[in-house]
Write a protein that holds these residues in place. Structure first.
Motif, short mmCIF file in Angstrom:
data_model
loop_
_atom_site.label_atom_id
_atom_site.label_comp_id
_atom_site.label_asym_id
_atom_site.label_seq_id
_atom_site.Cartn_x
_atom_site.Cartn_y
_atom_site.Cartn_z
N ILE A 1 0.84 -1.20 0.00
CA ILE A 1 0.00 0.00 0.00
C ILE A 1 0.87 1.25 0.00
CG2 ILE A 1 -1.59 1.38 1.38
CD1 ILE A 1 -2.91 -1.07 2.36
N PHE A 2 1.99 1.20 0.71
CA PHE A 2 2.78 2.40 0.94
C PHE A 2 4.02 2.47 0.06
CE2 PHE A 2 0.74 1.49 5.12
CZ PHE A 2 -0.14 2.57 5.10
N ALA A 3 4.31 3.70 -0.40
CA ALA A 3 5.53 3.97 -1.15
C ALA A 3 6.67 4.27 -0.19
CB ALA A 3 5.31 5.14 -2.10
N GLY A 4 6.34 4.73 1.00
CA GLY A 4 7.32 5.04 2.03
C GLY A 4 6.76 4.60 3.37
N TYR A 5 7.05 5.39 4.40
CA TYR A 5 6.57 5.04 5.74
C TYR A 5 5.04 5.17 5.81
CZ TYR A 5 5.89 5.33 10.78
OH TYR A 5 5.45 5.14 12.07
N LEU A 6 4.49 6.30 5.34
CA LEU A 6 3.05 6.51 5.36
C LEU A 6 2.48 6.99 4.03
CD1 LEU A 6 2.51 8.22 8.83
CD2 LEU A 6 1.93 5.89 8.19
N ALA A 7 3.32 7.24 3.04
CA ALA A 7 2.85 7.74 1.74
C ALA A 7 2.17 6.61 0.97
CB ALA A 7 4.02 8.29 0.94
N VAL A 8 0.92 6.81 0.59
CA VAL A 8 0.15 5.79 -0.10
C VAL A 8 0.56 5.73 -1.57
CG1 VAL A 8 -2.19 5.03 -0.73
CG2 VAL A 8 -1.79 6.13 1.48
N ASN A 9 0.77 4.51 -2.06
CA ASN A 9 1.07 4.32 -3.48
C ASN A 9 -0.10 4.81 -4.32
OD1 ASN A 9 3.64 3.14 -3.74
ND2 ASN A 9 2.86 1.12 -3.16
N PRO A 10 0.15 5.36 -5.50
CA PRO A 10 -0.95 5.76 -6.37
C PRO A 10 -1.81 4.57 -6.79
CG PRO A 10 1.14 6.60 -7.22
CD PRO A 10 1.45 5.73 -6.05
N GLN A 11 -1.15 3.42 -6.99
CA GLN A 11 -1.88 2.20 -7.33
C GLN A 11 -1.08 0.99 -6.84
OE1 GLN A 11 -2.13 2.60 -11.57
NE2 GLN A 11 -0.45 1.19 -11.91
N CYS A 12 -1.78 -0.12 -6.73
CA CYS A 12 -1.13 -1.35 -6.29
C CYS A 12 -0.14 -1.80 -7.35
CB CYS A 12 -2.17 -2.44 -6.04
SG CYS A 12 -1.46 -4.07 -5.69
N PRO A 13 1.12 -2.08 -6.97
CA PRO A 13 2.10 -2.54 -7.95
C PRO A 13 1.78 -3.93 -8.50
CG PRO A 13 3.13 -2.22 -5.78
CD PRO A 13 1.68 -1.87 -5.65
N SER A 14 0.93 -4.68 -7.83
CA SER A 14 0.63 -6.04 -8.26
C SER A 14 -0.64 -6.11 -9.13
CB SER A 14 0.47 -6.94 -7.03
OG SER A 14 0.23 -8.25 -7.41
N CYS A 15 -1.76 -5.58 -8.64
CA CYS A 15 -3.03 -5.72 -9.36
C CYS A 15 -3.50 -4.43 -10.02
CB CYS A 15 -4.13 -6.25 -8.44
SG CYS A 15 -4.69 -5.08 -7.18
N GLY A 16 -2.86 -3.31 -9.72
CA GLY A 16 -3.21 -2.05 -10.36
C GLY A 16 -4.38 -1.30 -9.71
N LEU A 17 -4.85 -1.75 -8.56
CA LEU A 17 -5.94 -1.07 -7.87
C LEU A 17 -5.54 0.37 -7.55
CD1 LEU A 17 -8.71 -1.19 -6.31
CD2 LEU A 17 -7.35 -1.78 -4.30
N ALA A 18 -6.41 1.32 -7.88
CA ALA A 18 -6.15 2.72 -7.57
C ALA A 18 -6.24 2.93 -6.06
CB ALA A 18 -7.15 3.61 -8.29
N LEU A 19 -5.15 3.37 -5.45
CA LEU A 19 -5.10 3.58 -4.01
C LEU A 19 -5.05 5.05 -3.64
CD1 LEU A 19 -2.45 0.83 -3.16
CD2 LEU A 19 -4.90 0.75 -2.63
N SER A 20 -4.77 5.91 -4.60
CA SER A 20 -4.57 7.33 -4.30
C SER A 20 -5.81 8.01 -3.74
CB SER A 20 -4.08 8.06 -5.55
OG SER A 20 -5.06 7.97 -6.57
N GLY A 21 -7.00 7.50 -4.02
CA GLY A 21 -8.23 8.12 -3.53
C GLY A 21 -8.56 7.79 -2.09
#
Length: 130
Positions: free
Chosen positions: A33-53
């Motif tokens: 889910i996270f790109a860093g400690y708390l920064a949310v990934n824009p999308q899942c690197p595996s399935c592509g689910l949009a997480l930014s919203g």
């Protein structure tokens, strides 16, 4: 929105929250889910689910404070009542323990809340993207 026999496909909240607790995608459980400690990934690197919203905002720190307080304060009181240690012992023990527990819990709680938001279709942008 995906339909299954005229209804929305069910998203089990418990499973999504558990995946989020593990800091994994609430949909597939594989990507982070996270790109860093708390920064949310824009999308899942595996399935592509949009997480930014998914915006957890102030809820994770609130729940972290609530949980850490309910763990640390009773332990502090028990130690004081039974052993009466010096003040420096309290400072040396409880300050680092509070900090470490807070830092460990915060991303797990945020992941769980993002999982709950996904399961309940609580997106921060327009209609459900999937």
């Amino acid at each position: 929105m995906p339909l299954l026999m005229g209804e929305l496909i069910e998203r089990p909240a418990g499973a999504a929250m558990l995946r989020g607790w593990r800091r994994r995608c609430p949909q597939c459980g594989e990507g982070g889910i996270f790109a860093g400690y708390l920064a949310v990934n824009p999308q899942c690197p595996s399935c592509g689910l949009a997480l930014s919203g998914h915006r957890a905002d102030d809820a994770p720190p609130y729940f972290t404070i609530l949980i850490v307080g309910h763990i640390i304060v009773p332990l502090m009181l028990l130690l004081e009542q039974h052993l009466h240690p010096a003040e420096w012992v309290h400072m040396a023990l409880w300050l680092p323990l509070t900090l470490l527990l807070s830092l460990w819990l915060l991303p797990h709680i945020k992941g769980s809340l993002i999982g709950l938001q996904w399961a309940k279709r609580m997106h921060g942008f327009g209609p459900d993207p999937d």
